[in-house]
Design a protein around this motif. Structure first.
Motif, mmCIF file in Angstrom:
data_model
loop_
_atom_site.group_PDB
_atom_site.id
_atom_site.type_symbol
_atom_site.label_atom_id
_atom_site.label_comp_id
_atom_site.label_asym_id
_atom_site.label_seq_id
_atom_site.Cartn_x
_atom_site.Cartn_y
_atom_site.Cartn_z
ATOM 1 N N SER A 88 29.603 -20.675 -25.848
ATOM 2 C CA SER A 88 28.886 -21.019 -24.616
ATOM 3 C C SER A 88 28.940 -22.527 -24.396
ATOM 4 N N ILE A 89 28.715 -22.923 -23.161
ATOM 5 C CA ILE A 89 28.724 -24.350 -22.839
ATOM 6 C C ILE A 89 27.791 -24.591 -21.659
ATOM 7 N N THR A 90 27.108 -25.713 -21.660
ATOM 8 C CA THR A 90 26.223 -26.093 -20.566
ATOM 9 C C THR A 90 26.870 -27.245 -19.796
ATOM 10 N N ILE A 91 27.074 -27.034 -18.519
ATOM 11 C CA ILE A 91 27.729 -28.039 -17.675
ATOM 12 C C ILE A 91 26.683 -28.682 -16.771
ATOM 13 N N PRO A 92 26.525 -30.000 -16.810
ATOM 14 C CA PRO A 92 25.488 -30.662 -16.010
ATOM 15 C C PRO A 92 25.846 -30.705 -14.524
ATOM 16 N N GLU A 93 24.846 -30.973 -13.705
ATOM 17 C CA GLU A 93 25.048 -30.982 -12.259
ATOM 18 C C GLU A 93 25.721 -32.252 -11.750
ATOM 19 N N SER A 94 26.181 -33.088 -12.657
ATOM 20 C CA SER A 94 26.975 -34.245 -12.256
ATOM 21 C C SER A 94 28.452 -33.905 -12.096
ATOM 22 N N ILE A 95 28.862 -32.758 -12.620
ATOM 23 C CA ILE A 95 30.270 -32.361 -12.609
ATOM 24 C C ILE A 95 30.702 -31.910 -11.213
ATOM 25 N N THR A 96 31.833 -32.465 -10.738
ATOM 26 C CA THR A 96 32.394 -32.038 -9.455
ATOM 27 C C THR A 96 33.743 -31.338 -9.620
ATOM 28 N N THR A 97 34.466 -31.653 -10.694
ATOM 29 C CA THR A 97 35.820 -31.132 -10.859
ATOM 30 C C THR A 97 36.036 -30.577 -12.261
ATOM 31 N N ILE A 98 36.588 -29.380 -12.316
ATOM 32 C CA ILE A 98 37.059 -28.813 -13.585
ATOM 33 C C ILE A 98 38.577 -28.784 -13.487
ATOM 34 N N GLU A 99 39.241 -29.611 -14.277
ATOM 35 C CA GLU A 99 40.678 -29.797 -14.113
ATOM 36 C C GLU A 99 41.496 -28.681 -14.777
ATOM 37 N N ASP A 100 42.814 -28.776 -14.602
ATOM 38 C CA ASP A 100 43.735 -27.746 -15.071
ATOM 39 C C ASP A 100 43.554 -27.447 -16.559
ATOM 40 N N SER A 101 43.511 -26.158 -16.867
ATOM 41 C CA SER A 101 43.464 -25.663 -18.261
ATOM 42 C C SER A 101 42.262 -26.156 -19.049
ATOM 43 N N ALA A 102 41.209 -26.564 -18.364
ATOM 44 C CA ALA A 102 40.047 -27.160 -19.040
ATOM 45 C C ALA A 102 39.459 -26.252 -20.119
ATOM 46 N N PHE A 103 39.364 -24.942 -19.832
ATOM 47 C CA PHE A 103 38.803 -23.985 -20.796
ATOM 48 C C PHE A 103 39.828 -22.903 -21.155
ATOM 49 N N SER A 104 41.084 -23.199 -20.947
ATOM 50 C CA SER A 104 42.139 -22.230 -21.200
ATOM 51 C C SER A 104 42.123 -21.732 -22.643
ATOM 52 N N SER A 105 42.209 -20.402 -22.802
ATOM 53 C CA SER A 105 42.257 -19.744 -24.111
ATOM 54 C C SER A 105 41.017 -19.981 -24.965
ATOM 55 N N CYS A 106 39.870 -20.174 -24.302
ATOM 56 C CA CYS A 106 38.586 -20.161 -25.030
ATOM 57 C C CYS A 106 38.186 -18.689 -25.155
ATOM 58 N N THR A 107 38.759 -18.022 -26.131
ATOM 59 C CA THR A 107 38.680 -16.567 -26.228
ATOM 60 C C THR A 107 37.323 -16.031 -26.682
ATOM 61 N N SER A 108 36.397 -16.905 -27.091
ATOM 62 C CA SER A 108 35.045 -16.469 -27.455
ATOM 63 C C SER A 108 34.012 -16.798 -26.378
ATOM 64 N N LEU A 109 34.460 -17.431 -25.294
ATOM 65 C CA LEU A 109 33.542 -17.844 -24.231
ATOM 66 C C LEU A 109 33.144 -16.624 -23.408
ATOM 67 N N ALA A 110 31.887 -16.185 -23.564
ATOM 68 C CA ALA A 110 31.427 -14.953 -22.929
ATOM 69 C C ALA A 110 30.783 -15.187 -21.567
ATOM 70 N N SER A 111 30.203 -16.369 -21.365
ATOM 71 C CA SER A 111 29.579 -16.659 -20.072
ATOM 72 C C SER A 111 29.563 -18.157 -19.835
ATOM 73 N N ILE A 112 29.582 -18.506 -18.572
ATOM 74 C CA ILE A 112 29.536 -19.925 -18.216
ATOM 75 C C ILE A 112 28.891 -20.039 -16.840
ATOM 76 N N THR A 113 28.028 -21.024 -16.674
ATOM 77 C CA THR A 113 27.397 -21.272 -15.385
ATOM 78 C C THR A 113 27.935 -22.571 -14.818
ATOM 79 N N LEU A 114 28.563 -22.478 -13.668
ATOM 80 C CA LEU A 114 29.084 -23.670 -13.016
ATOM 81 C C LEU A 114 28.013 -24.212 -12.067
ATOM 82 N N PRO A 115 27.709 -25.496 -12.145
ATOM 83 C CA PRO A 115 26.675 -26.055 -11.266
ATOM 84 C C PRO A 115 27.145 -26.108 -9.814
#
Length: 210
Positions: free
Chosen positions: A19-46
């Motif tokens: 899991s990962i917590t992304i703050p509300e300052s983030i505007t861009t998630i660039e190419d392949s940022a989380f590519s092949s994170c095979t255990s990532l079950a959920s993510i909340t984008l601000p």
């Protein structure tokens, strides 16, 4: 909270990241940022995120759900390619660009829904189209049985039925003139398809692996 973007391949192949917590300052998630994170079950984008890069969540095979924030304008090529546990996704009205293959090979994805206020894209029966439904962009890979392309569609886009392994037949209306590259790539259960005389162009590898 001072971070404004997550760079290319920042968490690439972090196979134990759950899991990962992304703050509300983030505007861009660039190419392949989380590519092949095979255990990532959920993510909340601000809600501050406006761009989801190409292959950003490629091969995140445990990702079961994701909410695309209302301010996202761009979802680039193959952003959610091979997210095999995703079951549905909703496109907000702010999105004006969806790259090729953004939702390809999502084996459990049965519907792509588009907010009615979106002026660039639309959906019908969980299938993604452009606004006036002249271009069929993506049939979710989890669709089963038979599919009848709506009359009025002129183009079956590149990778439109890519990896729809449970699709048994497709009916193409005589309004269609173009079938894009890789359009029915690896539709391994597809037993019959009739191409009307109106079709003048069939792209590269359109029926590869059928």
């Amino acid at each position: 909270e001072t971070v404004t973007r997550i760079g290319s391949s920042a968490f690439y192949n972090c196979t134990s990241l759950a899991s990962i917590t992304i703050p509300e300052s983030i505007t861009t998630i660039e190419d392949s940022a989380f590519s092949s994170c095979t255990s990532l079950a959920s993510i909340t984008l601000p809600k501050t995120v406006t761009t989801i890069g190409g292959y950003a969540f490629y091969n995140c095979t445990l990702l079961t759900s994701i909410t695309i924030p209302e301010n996202v304008t761009t979802i680039r090529n193959s952003a959610f390619y091979n997210c095999t546990s995703l079951t549905s996704i909703t496109i907000p009205q702010s999105v004006t660009v969806i790259g090729e293959g953004a939702f390809c090979s999502c084996a459990k994805l049965t519907e792509i829904n588009v907010d009615e206020g979106n002026t660039t894209y639309s959906s019908e029966d969980g299938v993604l189209f452009n606004a006036n439904k002249s271009v069929l962009i993506c049939c979710p890979a989890g669709k089963e049985g038979d599919c009848e392309v709506p009359s009025g569609v002129t183009t079956i886009g590149n990778r439109a039925f890519y990896g729809c392994t449970s699709l048994a037949s497709v009916i193409i209306p005589d309004s269609v003139t173009t079938i894009g590259s890789y359009a029915f790539y690896r539709c391994t259960l597809l037993a019959s398809i009739e191409i009307p005389q109106s079709v003048t162009t069939i792209g590269n590898h359109a029926f590869y692996g059928c």
